[in-house]
Structures are given as structure tokens and as C-alpha cells.
Design an enzyme around this catalytic site. Structure first.
Site, PDB file in Angstrom:
ATOM      1  N   ASP A 295       0.827  -1.207   0.000  1.00 42.63           N
ATOM      2  CA  ASP A 295       0.000   0.000   0.000  1.00 42.63           C
ATOM      3  C   ASP A 295       0.862   1.258   0.000  1.00 42.63           C
ATOM      4  O   ASP A 295       1.883   1.324   0.696  1.00 42.63           O
ATOM      5  CB  ASP A 295      -0.916   0.026   1.228  1.00 42.63           C
ATOM      6  CG  ASP A 295      -2.026  -1.005   1.156  1.00 42.63           C
ATOM      7  OD1 ASP A 295      -2.181  -1.636   0.093  1.00 42.63           O
ATOM      8  OD2 ASP A 295      -2.731  -1.172   2.167  1.00 42.63           O
ATOM      9  N   ARG A 296       0.428   2.250  -0.737  1.00 38.78           N
ATOM     10  CA  ARG A 296       1.192   3.490  -0.847  1.00 38.78           C
ATOM     11  C   ARG A 296       1.552   4.104   0.507  1.00 38.78           C
ATOM     12  O   ARG A 296       2.707   4.499   0.714  1.00 38.78           O
ATOM     13  CB  ARG A 296       0.416   4.503  -1.699  1.00 38.78           C
ATOM     14  CG  ARG A 296       1.099   5.853  -1.786  1.00 38.78           C
ATOM     15  CD  ARG A 296       0.442   6.769  -2.793  1.00 38.78           C
ATOM     16  NE  ARG A 296       1.184   8.031  -2.882  1.00 38.78           N
ATOM     17  CZ  ARG A 296       1.191   8.819  -3.939  1.00 38.78           C
ATOM     18  NH1 ARG A 296       0.498   8.489  -5.012  1.00 38.78           N
ATOM     19  NH2 ARG A 296       1.886   9.942  -3.941  1.00 38.78           N
TER      20      ARG A 296
END
Length: 216
Positions: free
Chosen positions: A64-65
């Protein structure tokens, strides 16, 4: 190890590149056009080995970013196929550190079903059309009574989008800084700039990834 546009190279051989991705960087190109881990790694390999033309690098999993931590890329198509199979067959071990709200004195496991809708996932205890099984184990490592926070070690058994974030929030212990899933973002208000580095984006870090080497 070497620095790489905010990333750190952890391992490099003819088949595999492993890095530590910083929080806030996408795993691969997205609509924001911000620098992403995949493109940065391709640029690094092109410069490191003075390669003409395009560089092949296979994306075999994502992070996830807003999270930080270990990512592995494949440098050949054969490595990409074998690493992807290991991920698909769950022949991996993924361990995360997560700082969550509330007190957890004992470990346990969470087994839910996740449904994806646009850029968010929803957790339910019952299986229905469009849901996927989500499993993880957690173990408390440290508890801060003053701030009512617990540092968890999380062992991920299935790799669903936003799985750890959504399951822990549904469990009543959202990750610090994860406003998408109920985590407060103002924990470090008033802290010094150095202290703010403790939590960057969200307090979720992929600190260990075990996966069979594709050619050994």
C-alpha cells in the site's frame, strides 16, 4: 545497501531485486504520476548496469502506498513467473509491524471476508458473492499506556488489498494515521520534527518477507 530515490536496496542478484519502499510512494505507476517504486528501480538498474533501451522488471506483489517496507521484484521473466506462483500459492511469509489504537495484551487471529469497492474494502464475518477470505495472526510486542497504543507484529496469511488496515479497524484497533479506516491523524500534533518521523503516513511497516528464490 544503497540509497535509491528514497528506497534502499536490500538485495540484488541476476534474478531478484529487493528494496525497502518508503511510506508515501506507490508500488507502481498510478494516476497521480508520482515517483513509484517500480519505475525508480528500473531507472536504478538502467544506470547501474548501463543498459540500453528498456529494462525488464517484474512486479510480483504490491505494498500500500501509505505503508513502508520490503518489496521484491523479478529481473527476468522466468523469475517473475516463479515468484508470482509463490505469491499465488501462498508459499511466502509476510510479517508486518503495526501501531494501533487501544490495548491488546494477548495475540490472536482474525478471519473475515473482504469485499472491494473502488479504492476501499469492507470487512464482513460471513461469506457472500464478491467477497474473499482474509486471514492474519497478530501478537502484541509493546503497549504504551499513556497514549493507549499497542505495537503489533502481524503475520499475513492472505494478501488482500488493504487487508491489515481494514481487518484491524473492524476489530476495533485502527492503525495510527490511517484516516481511511478510522485511525486518528493528529497523534503527533505538537511533537518535534524529529519525533514526527516515528510515524510516516500510516504506522504500518512490512519488515520481513520470506519467499523462495526463483532459481535456487
Amino acid at each position: 545497501m544503497s540509497a535509491l530515490r528514497g528506497c534502499t536496496v536490500l538485495h540484488l542478484d541476476n534474478h531478484v531485486l529487493a528494496i525497502a519502499k518508503p511510506a508515501g510512494m506507490p508500488s507502481c505507476p498510478d494516476d497521480t504520476r508520482d515517483p513509484d517504486a517500480l519505475t525508480c528501480c528500473k531507472d536504478f538498474l538502467k544506470e547501474r548496469f548501463d543498459k540500453p533501451g528498456r529494462v525488464f522488471l517484474g512486479l510480483v506483489h504490491r505494498l500500500d502506498r501509505p505503508a513502508s517496507g520490503v518489496m521484491v521484484f523479478a529481473r527476468t521473466s522466468k523469475a517473475a513467473s516463479r515468484l508470482s506462483e509463490s505469491v499465488r500459492e501462498r508459499n511466502t511469509k509476510k510479517v508486518y509491524a503495526a501501531l494501533v489504537r487501544g490495548c491488546l495484551s494477548e495475540g490472536g487471529n482474525l478471519e473475515d471476508y473482504i469485499r472491494k469497492e473502488q479504492n476501499r474494502v469492507y470487512v464482513t464475518s460471513t461469506r457472500s458473492q464478491g467477497t474473499k477470505l482474509a486471514q492474519l495472526d497478530y501478537k502484541p510486542m509493546f503497549y504504551c499506556e499513556r497514549n493507549q497504543l499497542t505495537l503489533l507484529q502481524v503475520h499475513l496469511h492472505t494478501g488482500r488489498k488493504h487487508q491489515i488496515r481494514a481487518q484491524l479497524a473492524q476489530f476495533g484497533h485502527p492503525i495510527v494515521g490511517d484516516t481511511k479506516y478510522g485511525g486518528r491523524h493528529n497523534l503527533w500534533a505538537g511533537a518535534s520534527p524529529d519525533d514526527r518521523g516515528i510515524v510516516s503516513q500510516i504506522a504500518l511497516h512490512a519488515h520481513r518477507l520470506e519467499i523462495p528464490h526463483p532459481v535456487r
